[in-house]
Design a protein around this motif. Sequence first.
Motif, PDB file in Angstrom:
ATOM      1  N   MET A   1      30.125  17.746  76.894  1.00 35.89           N
ATOM      2  CA  MET A   1      30.788  18.356  75.751  1.00 35.89           C
ATOM      3  C   MET A   1      32.000  19.175  76.205  1.00 35.89           C
ATOM      4  O   MET A   1      33.084  19.084  75.626  1.00 35.89           O
ATOM      5  N   GLU A   2      31.815  19.985  77.271  1.00 34.51           N
ATOM      6  CA  GLU A   2      32.910  20.837  77.730  1.00 34.51           C
ATOM      7  C   GLU A   2      34.064  20.017  78.299  1.00 34.51           C
ATOM      8  O   GLU A   2      35.232  20.281  78.027  1.00 34.51           O
ATOM      9  N   LEU A   3      33.745  18.993  79.100  1.00 38.16           N
ATOM     10  CA  LEU A   3      34.796  18.198  79.726  1.00 38.16           C
ATOM     11  C   LEU A   3      35.572  17.381  78.691  1.00 38.16           C
ATOM     12  O   LEU A   3      36.742  17.065  78.898  1.00 38.16           O
ATOM     13  N   ALA A   4      34.922  17.029  77.595  1.00 42.77           N
ATOM     14  CA  ALA A   4      35.596  16.217  76.583  1.00 42.77           C
ATOM     15  C   ALA A   4      36.806  16.935  75.993  1.00 42.77           C
ATOM     16  O   ALA A   4      37.754  16.290  75.535  1.00 42.77           O
ATOM     17  N   LEU A   5      36.800  18.256  76.032  1.00 37.70           N
ATOM     18  CA  LEU A   5      37.923  19.014  75.483  1.00 37.70           C
ATOM     19  C   LEU A   5      39.207  18.730  76.258  1.00 37.70           C
ATOM     20  O   LEU A   5      40.295  18.747  75.692  1.00 37.70           O
ATOM     21  N   GLY A   6      39.077  18.430  77.543  1.00 41.57           N
ATOM     22  CA  GLY A   6      40.256  18.153  78.350  1.00 41.57           C
ATOM     23  C   GLY A   6      40.294  16.749  78.881  1.00 41.57           C
ATOM     24  O   GLY A   6      40.884  16.501  79.949  1.00 41.57           O
ATOM     25  N   ASN A   7      39.703  15.796  78.164  1.00 41.69           N
ATOM     26  CA  ASN A   7      39.607  14.445  78.717  1.00 41.69           C
ATOM     27  C   ASN A   7      40.959  13.740  78.834  1.00 41.69           C
ATOM     28  O   ASN A   7      41.081  12.746  79.536  1.00 41.69           O
ATOM     29  N   ARG A   8      42.000  14.252  78.186  1.00 44.22           N
ATOM     30  CA  ARG A   8      43.330  13.658  78.346  1.00 44.22           C
ATOM     31  C   ARG A   8      43.880  13.906  79.746  1.00 44.22           C
ATOM     32  O   ARG A   8      44.780  13.218  80.201  1.00 44.22           O
ATOM     33  N   LEU A   9      43.324  14.896  80.448  1.00 43.56           N
ATOM     34  CA  LEU A   9      43.731  15.163  81.821  1.00 43.56           C
ATOM     35  C   LEU A   9      43.148  14.150  82.801  1.00 43.56           C
ATOM     36  O   LEU A   9      43.602  14.056  83.946  1.00 43.56           O
ATOM     37  N   LEU A  10      42.143  13.408  82.353  1.00 39.74           N
ATOM     38  CA  LEU A  10      41.363  12.552  83.242  1.00 39.74           C
ATOM     39  C   LEU A  10      41.769  11.095  83.081  1.00 39.74           C
ATOM     40  O   LEU A  10      41.987  10.616  81.964  1.00 39.74           O
ATOM     41  N   THR A  11      41.831  10.393  84.211  1.00 37.33           N
ATOM     42  CA  THR A  11      42.148   8.968  84.163  1.00 37.33           C
ATOM     43  C   THR A  11      41.007   8.178  83.546  1.00 37.33           C
ATOM     44  O   THR A  11      41.225   7.226  82.802  1.00 37.33           O
ATOM     45  N   ARG A  12      39.765   8.575  83.855  1.00 33.77           N
ATOM     46  CA  ARG A  12      38.598   7.912  83.287  1.00 33.77           C
ATOM     47  C   ARG A  12      37.623   8.995  82.841  1.00 33.77           C
ATOM     48  O   ARG A  12      37.536  10.073  83.444  1.00 33.77           O
ATOM     49  N   PHE A  13      36.875   8.701  81.787  1.00 37.61           N
ATOM     50  CA  PHE A  13      35.949   9.704  81.246  1.00 37.61           C
ATOM     51  C   PHE A  13      34.700   9.001  80.731  1.00 37.61           C
ATOM     52  O   PHE A  13      34.777   8.020  79.996  1.00 37.61           O
ATOM     53  N   ALA A  14      33.542   9.503  81.145  1.00 36.39           N
ATOM     54  CA  ALA A  14      32.256   8.952  80.694  1.00 36.39           C
ATOM     55  C   ALA A  14      31.408  10.084  80.149  1.00 36.39           C
ATOM     56  O   ALA A  14      31.348  11.164  80.744  1.00 36.39           O
ATOM     57  N   ALA A  15      30.720   9.808  79.041  1.00 42.00           N
ATOM     58  CA  ALA A  15      29.911  10.842  78.409  1.00 42.00           C
ATOM     59  C   ALA A  15      28.462  10.419  78.215  1.00 42.00           C
ATOM     60  O   ALA A  15      27.706  11.111  77.552  1.00 42.00           O
TER      61      ALA A  15
ATOM     62  N   ALA B   1      47.014  22.558  78.454  1.00 43.75           N
ATOM     63  CA  ALA B   1      47.146  21.813  79.707  1.00 43.75           C
ATOM     64  C   ALA B   1      47.009  20.311  79.468  1.00 43.75           C
ATOM     65  O   ALA B   1      47.712  19.499  80.087  1.00 43.75           O
ATOM     66  N   SER B   2      46.095  19.930  78.569  1.00 38.46           N
ATOM     67  CA  SER B   2      45.901  18.515  78.260  1.00 38.46           C
ATOM     68  C   SER B   2      47.139  17.904  77.636  1.00 38.46           C
ATOM     69  O   SER B   2      47.484  16.747  77.913  1.00 38.46           O
ATOM     70  N   ALA B   3      47.812  18.678  76.787  1.00 44.36           N
ATOM     71  CA  ALA B   3      49.019  18.174  76.136  1.00 44.36           C
ATOM     72  C   ALA B   3      50.188  18.082  77.112  1.00 44.36           C
ATOM     73  O   ALA B   3      50.985  17.144  77.052  1.00 44.36           O
ATOM     74  N   ARG B   4      50.271  19.025  78.053  1.00 45.66           N
ATOM     75  CA  ARG B   4      51.432  19.084  78.957  1.00 45.66           C
ATOM     76  C   ARG B   4      51.248  18.226  80.205  1.00 45.66           C
ATOM     77  O   ARG B   4      52.229  17.748  80.766  1.00 45.66           O
ATOM     78  N   PHE B   5      50.012  18.058  80.637  1.00 43.78           N
ATOM     79  CA  PHE B   5      49.776  17.381  81.914  1.00 43.78           C
ATOM     80  C   PHE B   5      48.776  16.236  81.765  1.00 43.78           C
ATOM     81  O   PHE B   5      47.909  16.039  82.606  1.00 43.78           O
ATOM     82  N   ALA B   6      48.896  15.495  80.689  1.00 46.04           N
ATOM     83  CA  ALA B   6      47.982  14.366  80.463  1.00 46.04           C
ATOM     84  C   ALA B   6      48.123  13.344  81.577  1.00 46.04           C
ATOM     85  O   ALA B   6      49.190  13.178  82.178  1.00 46.04           O
ATOM     86  N   ALA B   7      47.019  12.650  81.872  1.00 44.06           N
ATOM     87  CA  ALA B   7      47.045  11.610  82.903  1.00 44.06           C
ATOM     88  C   ALA B   7      48.065  10.535  82.530  1.00 44.06           C
ATOM     89  O   ALA B   7      48.228  10.207  81.346  1.00 44.06           O
ATOM     90  N   PRO B   8      48.802   9.980  83.516  1.00 42.55           N
ATOM     91  CA  PRO B   8      49.799   8.943  83.220  1.00 42.55           C
ATOM     92  C   PRO B   8      49.205   7.762  82.471  1.00 42.55           C
ATOM     93  O   PRO B   8      49.870   7.140  81.648  1.00 42.55           O
TER      94      PRO B   8
END
Length: 220
Positions: A1-15, A179-186
């Motif tokens: 739940m916590e990591l999902a808030l910044g998942n745009r920072l991550l190249t891959r995300f699993a929940a 941070a997610s908006a400014r530094f999203a994963a490419p």
Amino acid sequence: MELALGNRLLTRFAADAQRSVILLEDAVEAMQARARLLAGRTRQHVPSIGSPTVVILIDELAALTAYETDRELLRRANSALATLASQGRAVGFVVFACLQDPRKETLPARGLFTQTVGLRLRDAVETAMVLGDGAVAAGALCHKILPDTPGVAYVLPDDGNPPRRVRAGLITDDMIRDASARFAAPRQVPIVVPPPPEPSDRPSRAPRQPRRTTRKESTS
């Protein structure tokens, strides 16, 4: 739940467990492919844009290594984690994992984590589990951290010096969103779940019927 808030920072995300195990196994394949590429050329990976350091971040690790009810997923998770933790550092694959129960039964690969950080723990035994024998005597008092001081921890430096008391800064939800908006994963790579095997069209064999035997009685 916590990591999902910044998942745009991550190249891959699993929940969930299935996708998390697939992510770990994909990381093992990528790690081994890089190792084959570097074999005979260098003994230490140097990060670059084309070959960056890969960080595998796992929150609530025990959900995969101990609490998962699917035994096959549990086995695969522990196998992939042990492979990454034992072979990944030289080729630029780093595992950063968090859990609340430091027992060996909860994390079979506990000894493969070379750097550990202890937040507030229940007793000196748990402190020794996390930071090693002698840590308490050397000044690591995780079990004496007050409940109203979140973020306080003890860490063992790599240089062999005594444990250090540290404190993580507070990161608010708004800071994570910014941070997610400014530094999203490419780019973000989806995790592909293989389809379930198709049922076979072959008819099932009829159950074998028990053989009947009769006993002949002899007369004299």
